[in-house]
Design an enzyme around this catalytic site. Sequence first.
Site, mmCIF file in Angstrom:
data_model
loop_
_atom_site.group_PDB
_atom_site.id
_atom_site.type_symbol
_atom_site.label_atom_id
_atom_site.label_comp_id
_atom_site.label_asym_id
_atom_site.label_seq_id
_atom_site.Cartn_x
_atom_site.Cartn_y
_atom_site.Cartn_z
ATOM 1 N N CYS A 2 44.296 31.865 45.350
ATOM 2 C CA CYS A 2 44.240 30.246 45.224
ATOM 3 C C CYS A 2 42.680 30.117 45.508
ATOM 4 C CB CYS A 2 45.291 29.509 45.990
ATOM 5 S SG CYS A 2 46.960 29.973 45.853
ATOM 6 N N ARG A 27 40.129 33.397 41.324
ATOM 7 C CA ARG A 27 41.182 33.356 42.680
ATOM 8 C C ARG A 27 42.659 33.359 42.158
ATOM 9 N NH1 ARG A 27 38.230 33.222 47.292
ATOM 10 N NH2 ARG A 27 40.058 32.870 48.522
ATOM 11 N N TRP A 74 47.655 30.962 42.863
ATOM 12 C CA TRP A 74 48.056 32.468 42.561
ATOM 13 C C TRP A 74 49.387 32.297 43.315
ATOM 14 C CZ3 TRP A 74 49.776 36.564 45.328
ATOM 15 C CH2 TRP A 74 49.939 37.694 44.598
ATOM 16 N N ASN A 100 45.330 27.314 50.482
ATOM 17 C CA ASN A 100 45.058 28.789 50.146
ATOM 18 C C ASN A 100 45.365 29.536 51.261
ATOM 19 O OD1 ASN A 100 44.163 31.245 49.379
ATOM 20 N ND2 ASN A 100 42.186 30.610 50.126
ATOM 21 N N GLY A 101 46.624 30.286 50.885
ATOM 22 C CA GLY A 101 47.069 31.396 52.165
ATOM 23 C C GLY A 101 48.449 31.124 52.210
ATOM 24 N N GLU A 487 39.747 55.616 39.623
ATOM 25 C CA GLU A 487 39.124 54.302 39.316
ATOM 26 C C GLU A 487 39.293 53.989 37.991
ATOM 27 O OE1 GLU A 487 38.489 51.803 40.818
ATOM 28 O OE2 GLU A 487 37.016 50.616 39.737
ATOM 29 N N LYS A 491 41.505 50.528 36.411
ATOM 30 C CA LYS A 491 40.543 49.901 35.593
ATOM 31 C C LYS A 491 41.617 49.719 34.224
ATOM 32 C CE LYS A 491 38.460 48.304 37.354
ATOM 33 N NZ LYS A 491 38.098 48.292 39.034
ATOM 34 N N GLU A 494 44.883 47.531 35.017
ATOM 35 C CA GLU A 494 44.548 46.287 35.560
ATOM 36 C C GLU A 494 44.388 45.299 34.169
ATOM 37 O OE1 GLU A 494 40.968 46.946 38.071
ATOM 38 O OE2 GLU A 494 41.937 45.218 39.169
ATOM 39 N N HIS A 510 50.894 70.928 39.144
ATOM 40 C CA HIS A 510 51.889 70.717 39.836
ATOM 41 C C HIS A 510 52.931 69.464 39.712
ATOM 42 C CE1 HIS A 510 50.075 73.645 42.603
ATOM 43 N NE2 HIS A 510 49.175 73.144 42.315
ATOM 44 N N LYS A 609 41.373 37.721 42.369
ATOM 45 C CA LYS A 609 40.120 38.713 42.733
ATOM 46 C C LYS A 609 40.305 38.905 44.160
ATOM 47 C CE LYS A 609 35.881 40.225 41.808
ATOM 48 N NZ LYS A 609 36.104 41.622 41.293
HETATM 49 C C1 AGP Z 1 39.929 46.106 41.526
HETATM 50 O O1 AGP Z 1 39.418 46.175 40.020
HETATM 51 C C2 AGP Z 1 40.748 45.308 42.020
HETATM 52 N N1 AGP Z 1 40.880 43.841 41.343
HETATM 53 C C3 AGP Z 1 41.177 45.449 43.209
HETATM 54 O O2 AGP Z 1 42.021 46.489 43.563
HETATM 55 C C4 AGP Z 1 40.361 45.231 44.474
HETATM 56 O O3 AGP Z 1 39.269 46.325 44.434
HETATM 57 C C5 AGP Z 1 41.194 44.929 45.761
HETATM 58 O O4 AGP Z 1 42.012 44.065 45.591
HETATM 59 C C6 AGP Z 1 40.061 45.201 46.819
HETATM 60 O O5 AGP Z 1 39.381 43.857 46.800
HETATM 61 P P1 AGP Z 1 38.368 43.755 47.745
HETATM 62 O O6 AGP Z 1 37.312 44.897 47.586
HETATM 63 O O7 AGP Z 1 37.827 42.282 47.854
HETATM 64 O O8 AGP Z 1 38.851 43.896 49.256
#
Ligand code: AGP
Length: 614
Positions: A2, A27, A74, A100-101, A487, A491, A494, A510, A609
């Site tokens: 949010c 956000r 969010w 927000n929270g 990673e 990506k 996501e 395995h 984010k």
């Molecule tokens: C990364 O592409 C993601 N959106 C997510 O995994 C992110 O890295 C994770 O939420 C951690 O966020 P931060 O680095 O702001 O703590």
Amino acid sequence: MCGIVAYIGNNQACPIVIKGLQRLEYRGYDSAGLALLQNNQLNIFKTKGKVSDLEQFISTKNTESTIGMGHTRWATHGVPNDVNAHPHYSGSKNIAIIHNGIIENYAVLKEELIKSGHSFMSDTDTEVLVHLIEEVQKNDQCSLEKAIQEALNEVTGAYAIVVMDKNDPDTLYAARKGSPLVLGIGKDEFFLASDATPIVEYTKNVVYIGEEEMVVVNRNNGFTLKTIQNVEKTPYIHELELKLEMLEKGGYEHFMLKEIYEQPRSIKDSMRGRLNAIDNTIKMAGVKEFEHKIINANRILIVACGTSWHAGLVAEYLFEDLARIPVEVEYASEFRYRNPVINENDVLIAISQSGETADTLAAIKLAKEKGATIFGICNVVGSSIPRETHAGSYTHAGPEIGVASTKAFTAQVVVLTMIAIYIAFKKGKITESRYHQLIIELDKIPDKVKHVLETTNEQVKQISDIYKDAHNFLYLGRGYNFPVALEGALKLKEISYIHAEGYPAAEMKHGPIALIDENMPVVVVATNQSAYEKIVSNIQEVVARKGRVIAIVTKADDTIKSLAEHVIEIPETEEPFSPLLSVVPLQLLSYYIAVALGKNVDQPRNLAKSVTVE
Ligand code: AGP
């Protein structure tokens, strides 16, 4: 999660708030709303959808006002719809709130409020808080400021809130605990926001509101800062370094692509003033003060989430390989709840782009209580995590707006690499000549990343087109490139919503090998380094089962060329630095697949984010 924005001053609030919400949309983006004080009326406009839907919704309405606040959501409590969107009214509709929270004890409070005659429109925890504020004010016959303080002392959880009062068109009330809040101080005008991006256009002077602090902003009398226990505080006014152009797409179709392409520059920025290849030194102010702690640490604990956790895994290889310090890397969410053994000789490194991730913050607090030294690696200046740490290094990657993290990852890895090399040298684990050799090569990384972008972009785009309809992907890597495989898979998941798994290449046999057939694209990071022969064997195992291999290799690798269906070449570098190059084509691959599938690259579904809830 949010984003919140508020404005009070002599200008029209609505366009400022809407623009601010657009900047904060990373956000959360499932619903948005706005409250304006107009002719003694507190009017709320809100709708499901993005900020552009809100803009459309208000386009025919009167939005004249010089005081207002907005929210982009969010969802945590209650599905994304018009009713659950913020702002929320109190029962009398005299007070409105954005939040927000999470109010964790909202259910108990709601039950009590219902008993006292309150009824609720939404399923949100936030509506409970604004009703509670009104109830306290009514029962105690006190000022709104006092009622907010008392209500906040009754709630558990996290909040950044702004409150408006129908009967006071000159005042905004705001407070925070666990969620970020920034006050912008302009000329006869004030801004409140979840971060500085909605503010930078109007003023460079900001105050980062601290934990359990409250700010009361009055159009005529300025602002006062105090704790929610009503203790006055002296504000510290920061000057923002953020520049407006950093928040724009700059000709790129998506922020994610812009951020991928910014990496040669952002990596350089992470090194600036720290890595000096002329006098062959690494100097890091944040590390210096606590270097004895790191050098003498029993072990280093690394906590993070998501992509930052992957950067932590690269750091495990770096610190153990170069500095010979034992390292444990853990998801912050697991660490905080498993009663970990921590003592004063441990150094905990917390990695976070946003500096706001709730689980990482909680892990820090836990380790701090147990006496560990806490070191933070964050990107967002003034965020919550750097305030909780004993020392730290900012990554200086610049604002990352695409939800899928790219340049923040390489910046984190660069900062961790510099620390590991520095500590290794100080600890006597590498010779001076090796120290110099590593510095000289690290200094070349920005140019090598640029080269990777220039030489692989078109090829990766073509490969994306071939595999965009695959339902599953497997990513394999070994050693330093195992975290890169994780990673790459993250990506892809996501932003394209394709199932992908990252695995250490040798683990494939395995289990995951059972998945391989002619429909399975297997991305293998197979640079020419210590486990090269082993990874060639792994590729052979995939090929033997008709898997379709896309290999990331070091230039001039004829062996893998003869095995893999596609070979993407990256330049040679020192093995510890290879993740900084090998991750780039994987970022591009996920980007182009998502674009080919028509997905919303910068704002993928269900994600935000900054994950300020656990
Ligand atoms: C990364 O592409 C993601 N959106 C997510 O995994 C992110 O890295 C994770 O939420 C951690 O966020 P931060 O680095 O702001 O703590």
